[in-house]
Motif scaffolding. Structure first.
Motif, PDB file in Angstrom:
ATOM      1  N   LEU A   1       1.493   9.177  -5.136  1.00 42.32           N
ATOM      2  CA  LEU A   1       2.011  10.483  -4.737  1.00 42.32           C
ATOM      3  C   LEU A   1       2.958  11.030  -5.810  1.00 42.32           C
ATOM      4  O   LEU A   1       2.899  12.213  -6.159  1.00 42.32           O
ATOM      5  CB  LEU A   1       2.724  10.362  -3.391  1.00 42.32           C
ATOM      6  CG  LEU A   1       3.316  11.647  -2.820  1.00 42.32           C
ATOM      7  CD1 LEU A   1       2.234  12.702  -2.579  1.00 42.32           C
ATOM      8  CD2 LEU A   1       4.084  11.372  -1.554  1.00 42.32           C
ATOM      9  N   ASP A   2       3.788  10.147  -6.317  1.00 39.96           N
ATOM     10  CA  ASP A   2       4.696  10.574  -7.368  1.00 39.96           C
ATOM     11  C   ASP A   2       3.898  11.019  -8.594  1.00 39.96           C
ATOM     12  O   ASP A   2       4.232  12.045  -9.223  1.00 39.96           O
ATOM     13  CB  ASP A   2       5.672   9.449  -7.759  1.00 39.96           C
ATOM     14  CG  ASP A   2       6.718   9.213  -6.695  1.00 39.96           C
ATOM     15  OD1 ASP A   2       6.938  10.100  -5.860  1.00 39.96           O
ATOM     16  OD2 ASP A   2       7.333   8.094  -6.674  1.00 39.96           O
ATOM     17  N   ALA A   3       2.862  10.250  -8.867  1.00 39.22           N
ATOM     18  CA  ALA A   3       2.021  10.617 -10.022  1.00 39.22           C
ATOM     19  C   ALA A   3       1.329  11.946  -9.768  1.00 39.22           C
ATOM     20  O   ALA A   3       1.276  12.822 -10.651  1.00 39.22           O
ATOM     21  CB  ALA A   3       1.008   9.514 -10.309  1.00 39.22           C
ATOM     22  N   VAL A   4       0.804  12.129  -8.540  1.00 41.35           N
ATOM     23  CA  VAL A   4       0.089  13.385  -8.218  1.00 41.35           C
ATOM     24  C   VAL A   4       1.108  14.521  -8.212  1.00 41.35           C
ATOM     25  O   VAL A   4       0.809  15.624  -8.703  1.00 41.35           O
ATOM     26  CB  VAL A   4      -0.636  13.243  -6.870  1.00 41.35           C
ATOM     27  CG1 VAL A   4      -1.148  14.582  -6.376  1.00 41.35           C
ATOM     28  CG2 VAL A   4      -1.779  12.262  -6.992  1.00 41.35           C
TER      29      VAL A   4
ATOM     30  N   ARG B   1       0.847  -1.213   0.000  1.00 36.90           N
ATOM     31  CA  ARG B   1       0.000   0.000   0.000  1.00 36.90           C
ATOM     32  C   ARG B   1       0.870   1.247   0.000  1.00 36.90           C
ATOM     33  O   ARG B   1       0.575   2.211  -0.722  1.00 36.90           O
ATOM     34  CB  ARG B   1      -0.909  -0.027   1.228  1.00 36.90           C
ATOM     35  CG  ARG B   1      -1.845   1.136   1.296  1.00 36.90           C
ATOM     36  CD  ARG B   1      -2.940   0.977   0.273  1.00 36.90           C
ATOM     37  NE  ARG B   1      -3.811   2.124   0.356  1.00 36.90           N
ATOM     38  CZ  ARG B   1      -4.277   2.785  -0.681  1.00 36.90           C
ATOM     39  NH1 ARG B   1      -3.980   2.389  -1.902  1.00 36.90           N
ATOM     40  NH2 ARG B   1      -5.071   3.819  -0.545  1.00 36.90           N
ATOM     41  N   VAL B   2       1.974   1.203   0.812  1.00 37.16           N
ATOM     42  CA  VAL B   2       2.908   2.347   0.838  1.00 37.16           C
ATOM     43  C   VAL B   2       3.505   2.549  -0.543  1.00 37.16           C
ATOM     44  O   VAL B   2       3.613   3.680  -1.046  1.00 37.16           O
ATOM     45  CB  VAL B   2       3.995   2.131   1.910  1.00 37.16           C
ATOM     46  CG1 VAL B   2       5.153   3.102   1.738  1.00 37.16           C
ATOM     47  CG2 VAL B   2       3.411   2.280   3.298  1.00 37.16           C
TER      48      VAL B   2
ATOM     49  N   GLU C   1       3.150  19.277 -10.539  1.00 35.89           N
ATOM     50  CA  GLU C   1       4.272  20.000 -11.120  1.00 35.89           C
ATOM     51  C   GLU C   1       3.938  20.403 -12.545  1.00 35.89           C
ATOM     52  O   GLU C   1       4.250  21.520 -12.971  1.00 35.89           O
ATOM     53  CB  GLU C   1       5.527  19.093 -11.072  1.00 35.89           C
ATOM     54  CG  GLU C   1       6.809  19.774 -11.312  1.00 35.89           C
ATOM     55  CD  GLU C   1       7.097  20.907 -10.346  1.00 35.89           C
ATOM     56  OE1 GLU C   1       7.601  21.895 -10.840  1.00 35.89           O
ATOM     57  OE2 GLU C   1       6.860  20.839  -9.120  1.00 35.89           O
ATOM     58  N   ALA C   2       3.276  19.470 -13.205  1.00 37.08           N
ATOM     59  CA  ALA C   2       2.884  19.763 -14.588  1.00 37.08           C
ATOM     60  C   ALA C   2       1.873  20.881 -14.579  1.00 37.08           C
ATOM     61  O   ALA C   2       1.935  21.808 -15.412  1.00 37.08           O
ATOM     62  CB  ALA C   2       2.338  18.530 -15.270  1.00 37.08           C
TER      63      ALA C   2
END
Length: 197
Positions: A177-180, A169-170, A185-186
């Motif tokens: 989180l990286d995707a968000v 899950r982490v 950032e985008a």
């Protein structure tokens, strides 16, 4: 039967001599009376009768004294024999008393040994019962510990499964989180690009 002693042999000879003298006196009286009767004189017959009476009385006295001596000897022999039996009886009584004391001592030792062994046996039974009780307690504790161990093992597996799920899950959340962040950032880049234009 004991062998005859020197005194009993002497007594036998003395009795034999006494009786021989008594018989000789009676024989002398008989021969004298027979000779007097054969002589035919009344005076000789009377004298021979008196001599025969004297010889008979002497023979009776000798025989009587022999009888009394024999009775005294027998009584002395019986008394000596009774004394010997008494001494022997006392000796046997002492031996029996010593034997009884010895056997009583041995019996007391055996009784004491039996009592000690019974005490040791009772103590051994008590120790054995205590050991069986402790073994039962230890077996119960071991069973409880094994059950707790199994329960802890099950909990550990459940925790490990939860930890594995949490790690997954982490990892998922980190990727999200990286995707968000990447999207943020985008968007920030596009928002800053739109504001500067």
């Amino acid at each position: 039967m004991p062998s005859p002693s020197a005194t009993s042999v002497t007594r036998r000879r003395q009795r034999s001599t006494r009786l021989t003298v008594a018989v000789a006196l009676l024989a002398l009286a008989a021969v004298t009376i027979a000779a007097a009767v054969a002589s035919g004189s009344w005076l000789v017959v009377v004298l021979a009768a008196v001599l025969g009476l004297a010889c008979g009385a002497a023979a009776t006295k000798i025989t009587h004294s022999e009888l009394l001596q024999t009775r005294r000897d027998w009584a002395r022999d019986r008394a000596e024999q009774a004394q010997a039996f008494r001494v022997e009886s006392e000796k046997r009584a002492e031996e029996n008393a010593e034997f009884r004391e010895h056997m009583d001592a041995k019996l007391a030792e055996r009784v004491q040994a039996v009592e000690e062994l019974e005490g040791a046996l009772a103590a051994a039974h008590q120790r054995a019962a205590e050991a069986v009780r402790r073994r039962g307690e230890e077996a119960r504790r071991a069973a409880q510990a094994e059950l707790r161990g199994e329960q802890l093992e099950a909990r550990l597996q459940a925790v490990e499964a939860d930890a594995a799920e949490a790690a997954i899950r982490v990892a998922e959340l980190e990727s999200e989180l990286d995707a968000v962040r990447a999207e943020l950032e985008a968007e920030r880049t596009s928002w800053t690009g739109a504001q500067s234009a």
